[in-house]
Design a protein around this motif. Sequence first.
Motif, PDB file in Angstrom:
ATOM      1  N   THR A   8       0.851  -1.185   0.000  1.00 26.83           N
ATOM      2  CA  THR A   8       0.000   0.000   0.000  1.00 26.83           C
ATOM      3  C   THR A   8       0.884   1.231   0.000  1.00 26.83           C
ATOM      4  O   THR A   8       1.750   1.387   0.864  1.00 26.83           O
ATOM      5  CB  THR A   8      -0.925   0.019   1.233  1.00 26.83           C
ATOM      6  OG1 THR A   8      -1.743  -1.154   1.229  1.00 26.83           O
ATOM      7  CG2 THR A   8      -1.819   1.249   1.210  1.00 26.83           C
ATOM      8  N   THR A   9       0.696   2.100  -0.972  1.00 29.71           N
ATOM      9  CA  THR A   9       1.536   3.284  -1.124  1.00 29.71           C
ATOM     10  C   THR A   9       1.073   4.405  -0.203  1.00 29.71           C
ATOM     11  O   THR A   9      -0.006   4.342   0.394  1.00 29.71           O
ATOM     12  CB  THR A   9       1.507   3.779  -2.579  1.00 29.71           C
ATOM     13  OG1 THR A   9       0.178   4.213  -2.897  1.00 29.71           O
ATOM     14  CG2 THR A   9       1.916   2.676  -3.544  1.00 29.71           C
ATOM     15  N   ALA A  10       1.890   5.448  -0.121  1.00 28.68           N
ATOM     16  CA  ALA A  10       1.566   6.588   0.744  1.00 28.68           C
ATOM     17  C   ALA A  10       0.266   7.270   0.332  1.00 28.68           C
ATOM     18  O   ALA A  10      -0.424   7.853   1.179  1.00 28.68           O
ATOM     19  CB  ALA A  10       2.715   7.590   0.720  1.00 28.68           C
ATOM     20  N   ASP A  11      -0.085   7.200  -0.971  1.00 23.86           N
ATOM     21  CA  ASP A  11      -1.324   7.829  -1.426  1.00 23.86           C
ATOM     22  C   ASP A  11      -2.493   6.857  -1.464  1.00 23.86           C
ATOM     23  O   ASP A  11      -3.540   7.150  -2.031  1.00 23.86           O
ATOM     24  CB  ASP A  11      -1.130   8.493  -2.789  1.00 23.86           C
ATOM     25  CG  ASP A  11      -0.755   7.495  -3.882  1.00 23.86           C
ATOM     26  OD1 ASP A  11      -0.519   6.313  -3.561  1.00 23.86           O
ATOM     27  OD2 ASP A  11      -0.693   7.907  -5.055  1.00 23.86           O
ATOM     28  N   GLY A  12      -2.302   5.674  -0.857  1.00 18.02           N
ATOM     29  CA  GLY A  12      -3.421   4.748  -0.685  1.00 18.02           C
ATOM     30  C   GLY A  12      -3.629   3.726  -1.778  1.00 18.02           C
ATOM     31  O   GLY A  12      -4.566   2.922  -1.699  1.00 18.02           O
ATOM     32  N   ARG A  64       0.838   0.384 -11.686  1.00 18.50           N
ATOM     33  CA  ARG A  64      -0.403   0.970 -11.169  1.00 18.50           C
ATOM     34  C   ARG A  64      -1.421   1.149 -12.310  1.00 18.50           C
ATOM     35  O   ARG A  64      -1.100   1.634 -13.383  1.00 18.50           O
ATOM     36  CB  ARG A  64      -0.136   2.320 -10.510  1.00 18.50           C
ATOM     37  CG  ARG A  64      -1.365   2.923  -9.843  1.00 18.50           C
ATOM     38  CD  ARG A  64      -1.120   4.310  -9.318  1.00 18.50           C
ATOM     39  NE  ARG A  64      -0.115   4.367  -8.269  1.00 18.50           N
ATOM     40  CZ  ARG A  64      -0.173   5.190  -7.226  1.00 18.50           C
ATOM     41  NH1 ARG A  64      -1.190   6.020  -7.093  1.00 18.50           N
ATOM     42  NH2 ARG A  64       0.806   5.210  -6.323  1.00 18.50           N
ATOM     43  N   ILE A  79       4.691   8.394 -11.714  1.00 12.77           N
ATOM     44  CA  ILE A  79       4.021   7.568 -10.708  1.00 12.77           C
ATOM     45  C   ILE A  79       4.551   6.150 -10.745  1.00 12.77           C
ATOM     46  O   ILE A  79       4.855   5.550  -9.696  1.00 12.77           O
ATOM     47  CB  ILE A  79       2.498   7.594 -10.947  1.00 12.77           C
ATOM     48  CG1 ILE A  79       1.942   8.985 -10.669  1.00 12.77           C
ATOM     49  CG2 ILE A  79       1.792   6.536 -10.085  1.00 12.77           C
ATOM     50  CD1 ILE A  79       0.490   9.166 -11.058  1.00 12.77           C
ATOM     51  N   ARG A  82       7.999   5.958  -9.205  1.00  9.53           N
ATOM     52  CA  ARG A  82       7.941   6.096  -7.747  1.00  9.53           C
ATOM     53  C   ARG A  82       7.420   4.812  -7.105  1.00  9.53           C
ATOM     54  O   ARG A  82       7.933   4.366  -6.070  1.00  9.53           O
ATOM     55  CB  ARG A  82       7.061   7.282  -7.378  1.00  9.53           C
ATOM     56  CG  ARG A  82       7.068   7.594  -5.889  1.00  9.53           C
ATOM     57  CD  ARG A  82       6.302   8.865  -5.585  1.00  9.53           C
ATOM     58  NE  ARG A  82       4.888   8.748  -5.906  1.00  9.53           N
ATOM     59  CZ  ARG A  82       4.257   9.505  -6.796  1.00  9.53           C
ATOM     60  NH1 ARG A  82       4.904  10.440  -7.475  1.00  9.53           N
ATOM     61  NH2 ARG A  82       2.962   9.338  -7.028  1.00  9.53           N
ATOM     62  N   ASP A  83       6.409   4.204  -7.728  1.00  8.12           N
ATOM     63  CA  ASP A  83       5.881   2.940  -7.204  1.00  8.12           C
ATOM     64  C   ASP A  83       6.953   1.855  -7.207  1.00  8.12           C
ATOM     65  O   ASP A  83       7.082   1.090  -6.234  1.00  8.12           O
ATOM     66  CB  ASP A  83       4.696   2.476  -8.056  1.00  8.12           C
ATOM     67  CG  ASP A  83       3.433   3.305  -7.832  1.00  8.12           C
ATOM     68  OD1 ASP A  83       3.379   4.064  -6.841  1.00  8.12           O
ATOM     69  OD2 ASP A  83       2.512   3.176  -8.661  1.00  8.12           O
TER      70      ASP A  83
END
Length: 290
Positions: A8-12, A64, A79, A82-83
Amino acid sequence: MEVIRNLTTADGATLGYHLFRGAAAPRRLIVLLHGVASNMSRWSEFVEHTSLKESWDLLRPDLRGHGESFARGRLGLEIWCRDLRDILDAEGYDQALLIGHSLGAQVAVQFAARYPARVRGLVLIDPIFHQALRGGMRVLSWLRPAISLLAVLVHLPSRLGLRRRHIPVRNLRKLDEKTRQDLLAAGKQKEMIELYSSPWEDLKFFPLASFLQELIEISRPLPALAEIKVPILALLSSGITYTDPGITQKMLAGNAQVRTVMVDAYHWPLTEKPRQVREAIEKWCERFPL
């Protein structure tokens, strides 16, 4: 054994990926990145048959918006990079060798430019350089601002709950096996190209707003390869589909560390020539010491 993981990433967002780890502690890592409207099952055959499992760990994530990382909303190279960084951090890998097909190759190059210390090498399978685009893809690159606006407009009903409730996950391994048996074995390359390049087929398994965003990202100019300071293997299909192979080779020649291998295929060498692709990658990976 390959295990299924989630992060689970920081942005959910929830990211799904499969990890083959051959020992209790992390070994050298290879990351396998899929293409547009695709998912990690594109790499199932490779993982099953490759001898690289003997000395490398293998990670195949769903980017993602895809497969087990399904999400609606904004997608893009920043994105996805970063993921991937977050997954490497979570699994305890400082570096990785990145292997990407098509959009996956774009992600690999962008990741190497953003996080150079974390990349050991790159394998780019049919990378799409903006300068080499041809046909409909070249027209789409000119229309990127309009496509960006369309993606926003298409996503608005989804935010209001007006959207497909269920989007099936595409099993690309089964598709590839069936394609080789039913089409390629019969010499029906034209039918194969029509099937694999059809947006209508992709949209059965992928939201329209996400698909439009991916068209924008895949036509985005890449960082200069001369800035990438790691060994690079480029596997290029000889058949002309989305890009001009000659221009692509000229772009790759800008980096002295690039080795190019031509494959008799049409942008889907993992489907058309899986053994040749696998053996070329395995041989090239011998250059990396244990």
